[in-house]
Design a protein around this motif. Structure first.
Motif, PDB file in Angstrom:
ATOM      1  N   TYR A 127       0.835  -1.196   0.000  1.00  0.00           N
ATOM      2  CA  TYR A 127       0.000   0.000   0.000  1.00  0.00           C
ATOM      3  C   TYR A 127       0.872   1.250   0.000  1.00  0.00           C
ATOM      4  O   TYR A 127       1.771   1.402   0.816  1.00  0.00           O
ATOM      5  CB  TYR A 127      -0.944   0.007   1.207  1.00  0.00           C
ATOM      6  CG  TYR A 127      -1.933   1.146   1.143  1.00  0.00           C
ATOM      7  CD1 TYR A 127      -2.887   1.191   0.139  1.00  0.00           C
ATOM      8  CD2 TYR A 127      -1.890   2.178   2.065  1.00  0.00           C
ATOM      9  CE1 TYR A 127      -3.787   2.246   0.059  1.00  0.00           C
ATOM     10  CE2 TYR A 127      -2.785   3.236   1.999  1.00  0.00           C
ATOM     11  CZ  TYR A 127      -3.735   3.261   0.977  1.00  0.00           C
ATOM     12  OH  TYR A 127      -4.614   4.316   0.892  1.00  0.00           O
ATOM     13  N   ASN A 131      -5.046   5.148  -2.078  1.00  0.00           N
ATOM     14  CA  ASN A 131      -5.685   4.005  -2.743  1.00  0.00           C
ATOM     15  C   ASN A 131      -4.831   3.422  -3.875  1.00  0.00           C
ATOM     16  O   ASN A 131      -5.347   2.939  -4.877  1.00  0.00           O
ATOM     17  CB  ASN A 131      -7.085   4.378  -3.251  1.00  0.00           C
ATOM     18  CG  ASN A 131      -8.001   3.174  -3.284  1.00  0.00           C
ATOM     19  OD1 ASN A 131      -7.968   2.325  -2.401  1.00  0.00           O
ATOM     20  ND2 ASN A 131      -8.811   3.077  -4.318  1.00  0.00           N
ATOM     21  N   LYS A 132      -3.510   3.461  -3.710  1.00  0.00           N
ATOM     22  CA  LYS A 132      -2.582   2.934  -4.722  1.00  0.00           C
ATOM     23  C   LYS A 132      -1.648   1.907  -4.102  1.00  0.00           C
ATOM     24  O   LYS A 132      -1.402   1.919  -2.900  1.00  0.00           O
ATOM     25  CB  LYS A 132      -1.760   4.065  -5.335  1.00  0.00           C
ATOM     26  CG  LYS A 132      -2.594   5.039  -6.123  1.00  0.00           C
ATOM     27  CD  LYS A 132      -1.733   6.129  -6.722  1.00  0.00           C
ATOM     28  CE  LYS A 132      -2.612   7.109  -7.503  1.00  0.00           C
ATOM     29  NZ  LYS A 132      -1.810   8.210  -8.046  1.00  0.00           N
ATOM     30  N   TRP A 134       2.170  -0.447  -4.941  1.00  0.00           N
ATOM     31  CA  TRP A 134       3.317  -0.867  -5.737  1.00  0.00           C
ATOM     32  C   TRP A 134       3.182  -2.372  -5.869  1.00  0.00           C
ATOM     33  O   TRP A 134       2.972  -3.073  -4.877  1.00  0.00           O
ATOM     34  CB  TRP A 134       4.644  -0.532  -5.047  1.00  0.00           C
ATOM     35  CG  TRP A 134       5.014   0.901  -5.204  1.00  0.00           C
ATOM     36  CD1 TRP A 134       4.882   1.893  -4.275  1.00  0.00           C
ATOM     37  CD2 TRP A 134       5.551   1.512  -6.376  1.00  0.00           C
ATOM     38  NE1 TRP A 134       5.314   3.084  -4.804  1.00  0.00           N
ATOM     39  CE2 TRP A 134       5.734   2.888  -6.090  1.00  0.00           C
ATOM     40  CE3 TRP A 134       5.899   1.041  -7.644  1.00  0.00           C
ATOM     41  CZ2 TRP A 134       6.244   3.789  -7.014  1.00  0.00           C
ATOM     42  CZ3 TRP A 134       6.410   1.940  -8.562  1.00  0.00           C
ATOM     43  CH2 TRP A 134       6.582   3.293  -8.258  1.00  0.00           C
ATOM     44  N   LEU A 145       3.298   1.495  -9.950  1.00  0.00           N
ATOM     45  CA  LEU A 145       2.310   2.049  -9.031  1.00  0.00           C
ATOM     46  C   LEU A 145       0.969   2.057  -9.749  1.00  0.00           C
ATOM     47  O   LEU A 145       0.859   2.596 -10.848  1.00  0.00           O
ATOM     48  CB  LEU A 145       2.715   3.471  -8.642  1.00  0.00           C
ATOM     49  CG  LEU A 145       1.854   4.188  -7.612  1.00  0.00           C
ATOM     50  CD1 LEU A 145       1.926   3.499  -6.252  1.00  0.00           C
ATOM     51  CD2 LEU A 145       2.324   5.643  -7.480  1.00  0.00           C
ATOM     52  N   ASP A 146      -0.034   1.428  -9.140  1.00  0.00           N
ATOM     53  CA  ASP A 146      -1.374   1.351  -9.742  1.00  0.00           C
ATOM     54  C   ASP A 146      -2.425   1.655  -8.687  1.00  0.00           C
ATOM     55  O   ASP A 146      -2.213   1.425  -7.498  1.00  0.00           O
ATOM     56  CB  ASP A 146      -1.663  -0.066 -10.260  1.00  0.00           C
ATOM     57  CG  ASP A 146      -1.274  -0.280 -11.702  1.00  0.00           C
ATOM     58  OD1 ASP A 146      -1.309   0.682 -12.487  1.00  0.00           O
ATOM     59  OD2 ASP A 146      -0.926  -1.438 -12.045  1.00  0.00           O
ATOM     60  N   ARG A 147      -3.588   2.101  -9.160  1.00  0.00           N
ATOM     61  CA  ARG A 147      -4.757   2.239  -8.287  1.00  0.00           C
ATOM     62  C   ARG A 147      -5.263   0.856  -7.914  1.00  0.00           C
ATOM     63  O   ARG A 147      -5.186  -0.073  -8.702  1.00  0.00           O
ATOM     64  CB  ARG A 147      -5.879   2.966  -9.034  1.00  0.00           C
ATOM     65  CG  ARG A 147      -5.769   4.453  -8.975  1.00  0.00           C
ATOM     66  CD  ARG A 147      -7.163   5.083  -9.073  1.00  0.00           C
ATOM     67  NE  ARG A 147      -7.188   6.428  -8.576  1.00  0.00           N
ATOM     68  CZ  ARG A 147      -7.045   6.796  -7.304  1.00  0.00           C
ATOM     69  NH1 ARG A 147      -6.842   5.908  -6.378  1.00  0.00           N
ATOM     70  NH2 ARG A 147      -7.092   8.051  -6.942  1.00  0.00           N
ATOM     71  N   TRP A 149      -7.841  -1.675  -7.923  1.00  0.00           N
ATOM     72  CA  TRP A 149      -8.915  -1.792  -8.912  1.00  0.00           C
ATOM     73  C   TRP A 149     -10.093  -2.645  -8.450  1.00  0.00           C
ATOM     74  O   TRP A 149     -11.077  -2.780  -9.170  1.00  0.00           O
ATOM     75  CB  TRP A 149      -8.347  -2.386 -10.209  1.00  0.00           C
ATOM     76  CG  TRP A 149      -7.765  -3.754 -10.003  1.00  0.00           C
ATOM     77  CD1 TRP A 149      -8.415  -4.958 -10.097  1.00  0.00           C
ATOM     78  CD2 TRP A 149      -6.424  -4.056  -9.639  1.00  0.00           C
ATOM     79  NE1 TRP A 149      -7.566  -5.993  -9.807  1.00  0.00           N
ATOM     80  CE2 TRP A 149      -6.327  -5.460  -9.534  1.00  0.00           C
ATOM     81  CE3 TRP A 149      -5.286  -3.292  -9.387  1.00  0.00           C
ATOM     82  CZ2 TRP A 149      -5.141  -6.109  -9.192  1.00  0.00           C
ATOM     83  CZ3 TRP A 149      -4.112  -3.948  -9.055  1.00  0.00           C
ATOM     84  CH2 TRP A 149      -4.047  -5.322  -8.966  1.00  0.00           C
TER      85      TRP A 149
END
Length: 159
Positions: A127, A131-132, A134, A145-147, A149
Motif C-alpha cells: 500500500y 488508494n494505490k 506498488w 504504481l497502480d490504483r 482496482w
C-alpha cells in the motif's frame, strides 16, 4: 501509556503559525517518540519496504522471481520486506496468513494489500497511500504504481 504535552507550555516557545496549528489539534499532542516501540518499529519497516518496492519501478515481472531485478507479486513484497529487516513466506496466500489482518480504515503506507476471490488470495502489493499500490502485476508487465482496482481486498500488517 502515551506521553502528552499540553499546549499552554508550548505556546511560549511557539510562533504564531505554530500556535494556531497546536490550537487546531485540540489542546494536546503526542511527544516525539511517544508511539509505542512495537508500532514505531513496524512503521519503520513498512516505510523501508515501501521505498524498496518503489525503487524497483520498471523491473520486469517473472513468475517465481524474488529479485533483485525481476519479480512476481509476492517476490516483490518478500524482497522489499527482507531489505527492511523482516521475513515473509514466499506466496501471497502464505504472506496473508502470516500478517496481522487490519481493516481498510486502519491501513497505512507499507501494509500489504491482498486481492482475493472465493476465499483464495491470488495477488499482493504494498500500500502506497491514496488508494494505490506498488506491485508486480503479471507476465509482460513491470513493477509499477497502480490504483487498487477491486473491492475484493484484504489488508495485512507485517509484524
Amino acid at each position: 501509556m502515551t506521553a502528552q504535552i499540553h499546549v499552554p507550555s508550548l505556546l511560549s516557545r511557539a510562533g504564531a503559525v505554530s500556535a494556531l496549528t497546536l490550537a487546531a489539534v485540540g489542546g494536546t499532542m503526542l511527544a516525539p517518540g511517544a508511539v509505542p516501540q512495537a508500532e514505531a518499529a513496524a512503521a519503520t519497516h513498512a516505510t523501508k519496504a515501501l521505498n524498496v518496492a518503489a525503487s524497483k519501478k520498471g523491473s520486469p515481472y517473472a513468475y517465481g522471481a524474488a529479485g533483485p531485478s525481476r519479480f512476481d507479486c509476492s517476490g516483490l513484497t518478500l524482497y522489499s520486506y527482507k531489505k527492511a529487516g523482516k521475513t515473509l513466506p514466499r506466496t501471497a496466500q502464505q504472506q496473508y496468513n502470516k500478517t496481522r489482518h487490519i481493516s481498510t480504515s486502519q491501513r497505512q503506507k507499507g501494509d500489504l494489500v491482498f486481492f482475493h476471490s472465493g476465499g483464495r488470495v491470488y495477488h499482493v502489493g504494498l500500500y502506497a497511500g491514496d488508494n494505490k499500490i506498488w506491485h508486480s502485476p503479471k507476465s509482460g508487465s513491470v513493477v509499477k504504481l497502480d490504483r487498487i482496482w477491486s473491492k475484493s481486498v484484504y489488508y495485512g500488517r507485517v509484524r
